[in-house]
Write a protein that holds these residues in place. Structure first.
Motif, PDB file in Angstrom:
ATOM      1  N   GLY A  21      18.055   2.841  56.081  1.00 16.19           N
ATOM      2  CA  GLY A  21      18.474   1.476  55.811  1.00 16.19           C
ATOM      3  C   GLY A  21      19.463   1.388  54.667  1.00 16.19           C
ATOM      4  O   GLY A  21      20.433   0.620  54.713  1.00 16.19           O
ATOM      5  N   ASP A  22      19.243   2.187  53.634  1.00 13.98           N
ATOM      6  CA  ASP A  22      19.978   2.113  52.375  1.00 13.98           C
ATOM      7  C   ASP A  22      21.246   2.965  52.416  1.00 13.98           C
ATOM      8  O   ASP A  22      21.179   4.157  52.705  1.00 13.98           O
ATOM      9  N   PRO A  23      22.414   2.394  52.108  1.00 19.11           N
ATOM     10  CA  PRO A  23      23.646   3.192  52.066  1.00 19.11           C
ATOM     11  C   PRO A  23      23.571   4.374  51.107  1.00 19.11           C
ATOM     12  O   PRO A  23      24.144   5.434  51.380  1.00 19.11           O
ATOM     13  N   ARG A  24      22.867   4.225  49.989  1.00 20.15           N
ATOM     14  CA  ARG A  24      22.774   5.335  49.036  1.00 20.15           C
ATOM     15  C   ARG A  24      21.932   6.474  49.596  1.00 20.15           C
ATOM     16  O   ARG A  24      22.154   7.635  49.267  1.00 20.15           O
ATOM     17  N   ARG A  25      20.976   6.132  50.468  1.00 21.54           N
ATOM     18  CA  ARG A  25      20.207   7.198  51.114  1.00 21.54           C
ATOM     19  C   ARG A  25      21.071   7.933  52.134  1.00 21.54           C
ATOM     20  O   ARG A  25      20.924   9.144  52.325  1.00 21.54           O
ATOM     21  N   ALA A  26      21.967   7.215  52.797  1.00 25.15           N
ATOM     22  CA  ALA A  26      22.901   7.878  53.707  1.00 25.15           C
ATOM     23  C   ALA A  26      23.754   8.872  52.932  1.00 25.15           C
ATOM     24  O   ALA A  26      23.978  10.014  53.377  1.00 25.15           O
TER      25      ALA A  26
END
Length: 236
Positions: A21-26
């Protein structure tokens, strides 16, 4: 080719995409696990990367939060960018007492209270289910990596802060493992687009016991789950 929400060229995305969900996790997944990752999308801050693992192409892109958001991104990836597999890699609140923080869940079904499910096929309560091949591959990958995994139904809720004790109790009584906010929509899109989808979730909170992971614990276990997702995504 650009869509309203993704600015990428044909071939920028691999056939298999991990979707937190999180762009930073991507970004974390790409930089920690991919070989030579490159940014292929940043529209609205939704980061997407493509790289390789063992010579095989793989992508990761954020979905944002909730059923409407993941529906948009999954539809565009399947329909316009040649993606055939999406594995959601997310977090969840455990509902069953036996679950522990750090456990991984493979969602074999996704119940939902989202009106989107009712609007897709009027008069029909859809059964939101993953690709069997991806589910089997994930179970096998978890066993090989000695990652503790539970397989069972989860609940995709449209509400994060609304308290509904009676609803939660009924879901628990019917064997629901955990709650999150996106999987039912992803499974519905995959069915409509004749593609494959799976959700893997890490238990980061326990609703009954009030337990919660620290940010560092979330990051460490998230990468462990992502390695299982990658093995499933790249399976034959």
């Amino acid at each position: 080719m650009s869509t309203p929400h993704i600015d990428a060229d044909p071939g920028d995305f691999a056939p298999a995409v991990l979707m937190p969900g999180d762009p930073r996790r991507a970004q974390l997944i790409a930089e920690a696990l991919f070989d030579e990752p490159r940014l292929v999308n940043d529209v609205r801050g939704i980061l997407g990367y493509t790289g390789t693992i063992g010579g095989q192409p793989i992508s990761v892109m954020a979905s944002g939060m909730g059923c409407p958001s993941i529906t948009i991104y999954a539809t565009e990836l399947y329909r316009f960018f040649g993606v055939r597999r999406i594995i959601r890699v997310g977090t969840a609140g455990a509902m069953q007492e036996a679950l522990q923080l750090g456990d991984v869940i493979a969602a074999s079904a996704a119940h939902t209270d989202s009106a989107m499910a009712q609007a897709r096929i009027p008069g029909v309560s859809m059964s939101h289910a993953p690709s069997f091949n991806l589910l089997l591959a994930a179970v096998e990958a978890a066993a090989t990596a000695e990652v503790k995994m539970q397989v069972g139904p989860i609940f995709s809720s449209d509400h994060f802060y609304v308290s509904r004790p009676e609803t939660a109790a009924a879901l628990i009584a019917h064997g629901t493992l955990a709650v999150e906010m996106e999987s039912a929509a992803l499974y519905a899109v995959a069915a409509a687009e004749r593609a494959e989808a799976l959700t893997l979730l890490t238990v980061t909170d326990h609703l009954g016991r009030g337990e919660r992971m620290t940010p560092k614990q979330r990051e460490d276990c998230f990468l462990d789950m992502s390695t299982v997702a990658i093995a499933a995504a790249l399976s034959r």
